[in-house]
Motif scaffolding. Structure first.
Motif, PDB file in Angstrom:
ATOM      1  N   GLY A 102      72.489  48.504 -16.711  1.00 15.02           N
ATOM      2  CA  GLY A 102      73.029  47.656 -15.639  1.00 15.02           C
ATOM      3  C   GLY A 102      71.950  47.055 -14.755  1.00 15.02           C
ATOM      4  O   GLY A 102      72.151  46.008 -14.139  1.00 15.02           O
ATOM      5  N   GLY A 103      70.787  47.707 -14.689  1.00 16.01           N
ATOM      6  CA  GLY A 103      69.686  47.187 -13.863  1.00 16.01           C
ATOM      7  C   GLY A 103      69.281  45.789 -14.292  1.00 16.01           C
ATOM      8  O   GLY A 103      68.956  44.932 -13.468  1.00 16.01           O
ATOM      9  N   ASP A 104      69.303  45.535 -15.602  1.00 12.79           N
ATOM     10  CA  ASP A 104      68.943  44.206 -16.111  1.00 12.79           C
ATOM     11  C   ASP A 104      69.922  43.143 -15.621  1.00 12.79           C
ATOM     12  O   ASP A 104      69.551  41.998 -15.376  1.00 12.79           O
ATOM     13  N   VAL A 105      71.195  43.531 -15.504  1.00 13.45           N
ATOM     14  CA  VAL A 105      72.214  42.573 -15.052  1.00 13.45           C
ATOM     15  C   VAL A 105      71.944  42.223 -13.588  1.00 13.45           C
ATOM     16  O   VAL A 105      71.921  41.050 -13.206  1.00 13.45           O
ATOM     17  N   THR A 106      71.701  43.243 -12.767  1.00  8.85           N
ATOM     18  CA  THR A 106      71.453  43.006 -11.335  1.00  8.85           C
ATOM     19  C   THR A 106      70.265  42.072 -11.159  1.00  8.85           C
ATOM     20  O   THR A 106      70.312  41.141 -10.360  1.00  8.85           O
ATOM     21  N   ARG A 107      69.187  42.330 -11.921  1.00  5.13           N
ATOM     22  CA  ARG A 107      67.984  41.501 -11.759  1.00  5.13           C
ATOM     23  C   ARG A 107      68.228  40.074 -12.243  1.00  5.13           C
ATOM     24  O   ARG A 107      67.756  39.113 -11.636  1.00  5.13           O
ATOM     25  N   ALA A 108      68.999  39.927 -13.342  1.00  2.87           N
ATOM     26  CA  ALA A 108      69.277  38.578 -13.864  1.00  2.87           C
ATOM     27  C   ALA A 108      70.046  37.759 -12.831  1.00  2.87           C
ATOM     28  O   ALA A 108      69.820  36.557 -12.679  1.00  2.87           O
ATOM     29  N   VAL A 298      60.169  37.214  -9.083  1.00  4.39           N
ATOM     30  CA  VAL A 298      60.084  37.831 -10.424  1.00  4.39           C
ATOM     31  C   VAL A 298      61.316  38.703 -10.645  1.00  4.39           C
ATOM     32  O   VAL A 298      61.591  39.601  -9.855  1.00  4.39           O
ATOM     33  N   THR A 299      62.065  38.440 -11.723  1.00  4.37           N
ATOM     34  CA  THR A 299      63.251  39.261 -11.983  1.00  4.37           C
ATOM     35  C   THR A 299      63.097  40.107 -13.240  1.00  4.37           C
ATOM     36  O   THR A 299      63.925  40.944 -13.531  1.00  4.37           O
ATOM     37  N   ASP A 300      62.021  39.855 -14.012  1.00  2.00           N
ATOM     38  CA  ASP A 300      61.888  40.590 -15.267  1.00  2.00           C
ATOM     39  C   ASP A 300      60.419  40.634 -15.684  1.00  2.00           C
ATOM     40  O   ASP A 300      59.709  39.639 -15.550  1.00  2.00           O
ATOM     41  N   ILE A 310      54.315  39.477 -19.354  1.00  2.00           N
ATOM     42  CA  ILE A 310      54.973  38.209 -18.990  1.00  2.00           C
ATOM     43  C   ILE A 310      55.948  38.474 -17.850  1.00  2.00           C
ATOM     44  O   ILE A 310      56.785  39.368 -17.935  1.00  2.00           O
ATOM     45  N   ALA A 311      55.821  37.688 -16.774  1.00  2.00           N
ATOM     46  CA  ALA A 311      56.759  37.804 -15.644  1.00  2.00           C
ATOM     47  C   ALA A 311      57.717  36.624 -15.699  1.00  2.00           C
ATOM     48  O   ALA A 311      57.280  35.469 -15.777  1.00  2.00           O
ATOM     49  N   THR A 312      59.009  36.913 -15.691  1.00  2.00           N
ATOM     50  CA  THR A 312      60.020  35.846 -15.725  1.00  2.00           C
ATOM     51  C   THR A 312      60.774  35.862 -14.402  1.00  2.00           C
ATOM     52  O   THR A 312      61.013  36.931 -13.837  1.00  2.00           O
ATOM     53  N   ILE A 369      55.796  43.322 -10.098  1.00  2.00           N
ATOM     54  CA  ILE A 369      56.788  44.179 -10.767  1.00  2.00           C
ATOM     55  C   ILE A 369      58.120  43.428 -10.682  1.00  2.00           C
ATOM     56  O   ILE A 369      58.222  42.429  -9.968  1.00  2.00           O
ATOM     57  N   ALA A 370      59.135  43.897 -11.411  1.00  2.00           N
ATOM     58  CA  ALA A 370      60.443  43.241 -11.316  1.00  2.00           C
ATOM     59  C   ALA A 370      60.920  43.373  -9.871  1.00  2.00           C
ATOM     60  O   ALA A 370      61.048  44.477  -9.358  1.00  2.00           O
TER      61      ALA A 370
END
Length: 729
Positions: A102-108, A298-300, A310-312, A369-370
């Protein structure tokens, strides 16, 4: 020129016109068909072959994702779509559906302005659907709905047009109820964000068979549900796809109903950034000014074997270009951008520049960092990204060969950088590395990647559950004395109201906020006015109130007091587990005149002692993490399924029929759920599907308190006898 190159050039051309950009995420419950839908959109944009769309799972770029058949990492892609004679640039993030990621969803959600929520027509809105909607709305991201797997209603459940419409309307009303409940306190939403068929914010279809419809598309093509049922039943799915391709329907909906950055940023920036709204920088972010100062969130973070780290993330202002020297929030000095690019699924294409309003991927930000704010001028960073759930399970990881130890430490640091929902701790006494995450699968994936991608053979321990400690009642005033007996602190503790704990957890209250704003937020959550004015510190979900009056030297000693408090809260008195949800009050302090007699070696132990004594007097108890459990199972296996929950110290709260399946809902302790998947399979002959969702912590039952405390103390190498004052456990 290759097709991909053409698409990249077209994306570069469209980047400078934020009115025609859409930044979107696809989010849903696990297995509701997000990645298959993404494949269709990529095929529609000409990026992958139409024949393999739906099977290729182009956004599941890692081997383990393809093997497990689930999305683990959020994946980015930029594509173009022509709508009403105008070409649009769509930056899409495909997010995981499994609760452990779920952490990936929050950051996206921080990077996008719109969320396409996918729901399975048969299963309807599920627990994780609610979670992803909450994550979207909390970030000020507008939702639309796509109901997938409609083909199952026709072919499996044999429903007619009337039944189908009733079922689909029920799904829409469930989703709207969730949106209404979450959006009622959001004053910054200008319009009603509920979804409706008439407005065109709801689409239906089958990602697997590549067809889709919405009200506008039906009006355009003249098709209705009757035609769809006929074509689907007569196995004319190819014709269905040709007459009403899914990608056109969804991408039209994206272009029509999702806000562009120019509309979204003026609303979103105040929600996620607490800096001065009257500055040039604030104006530049709200206007999506590509000539302003650079602001990049940076979210990812991901690793590429060739390009390195790579920072996205989202460019809110200015233009990113290779060679720029940028500040990274919370670190000293500047980082130099090595390259700037766009993600095309698994491939990254380098471009000259990426202006405001876009999602970019860059290399060279070694300190990021993310969650980092990256900018060309020093600025107030964005609000930290608050993750809804916290780590509940821990595993120890050791390198098989001592020679691999430095590489393992480096890899673990990288893991923590890429995924802030993972916590890494090195136990100095035992030399073990402890990884804490959201669930068994989360840790399994991380350790598998360390083995496979880094080639480090590791030994992992059994999963250990993370506990918490919390007082159950208000304590009396207790005294903590320094080793030299010259300094004394008088402290009380009481359990904190759950609403205040929730407000801290979701980031509505923090020490980074201006004092007035924090005071108002605390009062809104239920704290009385006088108490909210004296907040000295917030650590995890605990608050320290300074109720002292005019004590000499306290100001210069306060930093040490906070250090002692934080140390005591990280290791509670029962089993050295973190303390949560406690309100401490410092009533009085007696300090030595001479600085030398009130240094760290005196003050920190005195405060630590007082905090632990107050907790013991407040009947501190061990709390265990619990999970909501939902099992879908044929009715003949319902007894076995509910027995699996009850046999794990769980509780069944509800049982009801949904379609041809029975649904069993309940809660159970995380510790008892270890190994649940194999047990439920054998109990129901493999016919159950289930999911769990972390549901916070609850007090461990009294008859297990002492046994569990002793078990943890033994594991941590602590003394086995409890302090004498703990005589109630």
């Amino acid at each position: 020129m290759g097709r991909r190159k053409k698409i990249v050039q077209e994306c570069e051309r469209l980047m400078d016109n934020p009115e025609n950009i859409r930044n979107i995420a696809i989010a849903a419950h696990v297995d509701h068909g997000k990645t298959t839908l993404s494949d269709n959109l990529l095929a529609g944009a000409g990026m992958i072959s139409e024949d393999t769309a739906g099977e290729q799972l182009a956004m599941d770029t890692k081997e383990d994702e393809q093997e497990r058949g689930i999305t683990i990492d959020a994946a980015n892609v930029s594509m173009t779509h022509e709508y009403e004679d105008t070409n649009h640039l769509i930056n899409l993030i495909d997010t995981p559906g499994h609760v452990d990621f779920g952490g990936d969803v929050t950051r996206a959600m921080r990077a996008v302005d719109g969320a396409l929520v996918v729901v399975d027509a048969v299963e309807g809105a599920m627990p994780q659907t609610e979670t992803v909607l909450r994550q979207a709305l909390r970030e000020g991201v507008k939702p639309t709905l796509f109901i997938n797997k409609v083909d199952r209603l026709i072919s499996e459940l044999q429903e007619g047009p009337q039944e189908m419409q009733e079922r689909l309307l029920a799904v829409i009303s469930d989703v709207n109820e969730l949106i209404r409940g979450m959006a009622e306190n959001m004053d910054d939403i200008p319009e009603d964000w509920t979804v409706s068929v008439e407005d065109g914010t709801v689409g239906f279809g089958s990602a697997l068979y590549k067809w889709g419809v919405s009200m506008p598309s039906m009006q355009r093509t003249g098709m209705d549900f009757g035609d769809i049922i006929d074509l689907e039943r007569n196995d004319k799915r190819q014709e269905l796809h040709k007459r009403t391709p899914l990608s056109d329907v969804v991408l039209d909906m994206v272009c029509e109903h999702f806000p562009n950055p120019v509309d979204a940023q003026p609303r979103r920036v105040p929600r996620i950034w607490r800096g001065d709204p009257d500055t040039e920088l604030a104006e530049s972010m709200q206007l999506v000014d590509e000539d302003g100062d650079v602001v990049f969130m940076v979210t990812d973070i991901s690793m590429d074997p060739h390009a390195g780290e790579i920072a996205t993330g989202r460019v809110f202002s200015g233009t990113l270009e290779k060679g720029q020297e940028l500040y990274v929030s919370g670190t000293a000095g500047k980082n130099r951008l090595q390259s700037v690019g766009l993600f095309m699924g698994s491939e990254r294409e380098e471009v000259e520049r990426v202006p405001a309003g876009n999602i970019a991927s860059v290399t060279g930000l070694r300190d990021a960092i993310a969650g980092s704010t990256v900018s060309s001028v020093e600025m107030t960073p964005f609000e930290s990204i608050e993750h809804i759930s916290e780590p509940v399970i821990t595993k120890s990881v050791e390198a098989k060969n001592m020679d691999d130890l430095p590489k393992l430490i480096e890899t673990l640091q990288q893991v923590a950088k890429e995924d802030p929902t993972i916590q890494i701790e090195i136990n100095e006494d035992t030399g073990e590395h402890l990884i804490s995450g959201q669930g068994e699968l989360h840790l399994e994936v991380i350790t598998q990647r360390i083995r496979d991608n880094q080639g480090i053979p590791v030994i992992t321990g059994e999963p250990i559950v993370v506990y918490r400690e919390q007082p159950q009642e208000a304590s009396r005033e207790v005294e903590g004395q320094s080793p030299n007996r010259h300094n004394k602190f008088y402290i009380t503790v009481e359990p904190m109201d759950q609403d205040i704990v929730d407000a801290i957890q979701i980031g509505e209250v923090s020490m980074d906020m201006p004092e007035l704003e924090r005071r108002e937020a605390l009062q809104e959550a239920g704290m009385d006015k006088d108490t909210s004015q004296n907040v000295e510190d917030i650590h995890r979900t605990n608050i320290l109130i300074d109720d002292t009056k005019g004590i000499q030297h306290l100001n210069e000693t306060m930093e040490l007091v906070l250090e002692g408090l934080q140390e005591a809260l990280d290791d509670g008195p029962l089993a050295a587990e973190p303390v949560q949800g406690s309100l401490f009050r410092l009533h009085d302090a007696k300090l030595h005149e001479d600085t030398i007699h009130r240094g760290p070696a005196q003050v920190i132990p005195a405060v630590r002692d007082a905090v632990h004594r107050a907790l013991i007097d407040g009947e501190v108890r061990l709390l265990e993490p619990i999970q909501d459990v939902r099992i879908d199972v044929p009715s003949e296996h319902m007894g076995a399924a509910s027995g699996e929950i009850q046999g794990r110290r769980g509780r069944v709260d509800d049982m009801y029929q949904e379609g041809d399946l029975m649904v069993v809902e309940g809660i159970a302790p995380v510790e008892e759920m270890i190994g649940f998947s194999s047990d439920i399979r054998s109990a129901t002959e493999g016919r159950a599907s289930w999911n769990t969702e972390n549901a916070g912590f609850r007090v461990l039952v009294d008859n297990l308190q002492r046994e569990k405390i002793m078990e943890i103390r033994e594991r941590k190498g602590m003394k086995l006898e409890l302090p004498q004052s703990i005589d109630y456990i």
